[in-house]
Design an enzyme around this catalytic site. Structure first.
Site, mmCIF file in Angstrom:
data_model
loop_
_atom_site.group_PDB
_atom_site.id
_atom_site.type_symbol
_atom_site.label_atom_id
_atom_site.label_comp_id
_atom_site.label_asym_id
_atom_site.label_seq_id
_atom_site.Cartn_x
_atom_site.Cartn_y
_atom_site.Cartn_z
ATOM 1 C CG HIS A 1 -2.309 0.531 0.912
ATOM 2 N ND1 HIS A 1 -2.543 1.469 -0.068
ATOM 3 C CD2 HIS A 1 -3.524 0.258 1.460
ATOM 4 C CE1 HIS A 1 -3.828 1.767 -0.104
ATOM 5 N NE2 HIS A 1 -4.446 1.042 0.802
ATOM 6 C CG ASP B 1 -2.630 5.189 -4.569
ATOM 7 O OD1 ASP B 1 -1.953 5.128 -3.522
ATOM 8 O OD2 ASP B 1 -2.584 6.117 -5.385
#
Length: 453
Positions: A425, A429
């Protein structure tokens, strides 16, 4: 007679230490030139150390699981002539010193403790020894006198991380026969498994199963075993721990209707299977990933978080997770973008076999840019795969199931498969991760698009 000291080899690539994962000899053994002495492991590859000369083993420089510095004393031989005894022993990283003419500490077979060796070298315990069935009743002869009980030998499963010794030919034959080598008793040196051992295993109907024989129901058990986490199992544990510690995982799950894909795969196998080999679903997935990565180059990347740099790659070096007797390995199919379905299937099969028989090279086990993992029929409904650091994504495949779905206003039976994928992450995204999986889904649900440039 002289003393010949064999040192821990310099494998290159700046490696300063290796882990000792297996001894093929013990103090007191006679060895010949080119005979295998030990297996040592780097971060990715297992390297076999042969003997450069004839001689007799006097002492070992460490126990299984020890981390050995390159150039430290690995083994000491008694040889004809003067030898090279001018070299002084060097301590291993674990803090033990391999003293001249004294056997080094030997790791216990079933315990994560050490046994101090006496001044006179003695053979180490046989880590492949089989436990006798102590529950056999005492037989009574016709005369009424008790006779010695008959001992039934039960083959014990090797501990996790333990690698059965066998040649590539024996490993291939065992794989073809569906035999797990950890359950086969080896009669060769250091428990090495031969073709004859496979024949014996087959002849007795594979009586030896998981290692403890029959256990009666409802009987309380108080036994306990300890297995040292060494070798490949230690590397796997360290890598998984490092990946989970360093990478904030984001997992995204989507279901895919693979009815049309499975129909196409069946037709292709019926038409071309005998000549080109059977296709599994993995080559189709690999092709879909290659095409989807063109639109999402940030996912075909490796994150050097120490230096804060993301390296994106045009080439897709696809890691394909493979389960082996020793544990999970990830051989790499380089330039996956250049393979068609059948060449991709052949390469995946070759790499998996190389991983299982321990013949994969270091280059074949490093350098992946994204990983594909599957448990096949055991894939379950959903999973949370761990990213293969320093990559930023891993695509996981779950099993295919038939389910009733609504299609065009009617309830029909379709073949549904979930993709459970994880992303770093910090780099990817959530929206881009979802779009990437949806792109793969589009290719799989309309398989003709896999072949349109």
């Amino acid at each position: 007679m002289g003393i010949h000291i064999i040192k821990t080899p310099d494998i290159g690539e700046g490696i300063a230490e290796v882990e000792l994962v297996e001894w093929h000899v013990q103090p007191g053994d006679d060895v010949v030139e080119d005979q295998l002495l030990a297996d040592v492991m780097t971060d990715k590859a297992t390297v076999q150390v042969p003997s450069p000369t004839h001689g007799k083993v006097i002492s070992l420089g460490g126990g299984v699981g020890d981390v050995m510095a390159v150039g430290s004393e690995l083994i000491r031989l008694e040889v004809e002539g003067e030898g090279n005894a001018g070299a002084s022993p060097v301590s291993t990283r674990s803090g033990r010193s391999a003293a001249p003419a004294v056997a080094a500490p030997i790791a216990a077979a079933d315990k994560s403790v050490e046994i101090s060796a006496p001044a006179t070298p003695v053979p180490a315990p046989d880590v492949h020894a089989h436990d006798a069935d102590k529950s056999s009743p005492v037989a009574v002869a016709d005369s009424g006198q008790a006779v010695a009980p008959r001992v039934t030998v039960v083959t014990a499963a090797r501990p996790d991380g333990g690698k059965p010794l066998a040649s590539p030919a024996v490993r291939k034959r065992a794989w073809d026969l569906g035999i797990a080598l950890q359950y086969v008793a080896g009669t060769g040196p250091a428990g090495r498994i031969s073709h004859g051992d496979l024949d014996t295993y087959l002849a007795r109907g594979a009586v030896a199963t998981a290692g403890s024989g029959h256990i009666a129901a409802y009987v309380a058990r108080n036994d306990e075993q300890q297995f040292p986490v060494i070798g490949l199992r230690r590397k796997i544990a360290q890598k998984m721990q490092d990946a989970k510690r360093r990478i904030p995982h984001f997992t995204y799950v989507e279901e895919v209707d693979v009815t049309e894909l499975e129909a196409l795969r069946q037709r292709l196998n019926e038409r071309w299977g005998p000549q080109r080999g059977k296709l599994t679903i993995l080559p189709f997935l690999a092709r879909a990933m290659v095409l989807a990565l063109r639109d999402f180059p940030q996912i075909n990347a490796r994150f050097d978080d120490d230096n804060g740099v993301v390296n994106r790659y045009g080439a897709v070096h696809l890691g394909v997770a493979a389960q082996t007797d020793a544990g999970l390995m990830v051989p790499v199919m380089r330039h996956a973008e250049t393979y068609d379905l059948w060449s991709c299937a052949a390469e995946i099969k070759r790499l998996a076999e190389a991983a299982r028989n321990s013949s994969a090279t270091r280059d074949e086990l490093t350098g992946s840019t994204i990983t594909l993992t599957s448990l096949g029929a055991l894939g379950g409904i959903v999973s949370t795969p761990v990213i293969n650091h320093p990559e930023v994504a891993i695509v996981g495949v779950n099993r295919i199931v038939e389910r009733p779905v609504v299609l065009g206003g009617a309830i029909v039976v379709r073949k549904i498969m979930n993709l459970s994928s994880s992303f770093d992450h910090r780099v990817v995204d959530g929206m881009h991760a979802a779009e990437f999986i949806q792109c793969i889904r589009g290719y799989l649900e309309c398989p003709a698009t896999l072949f349109v440039e």
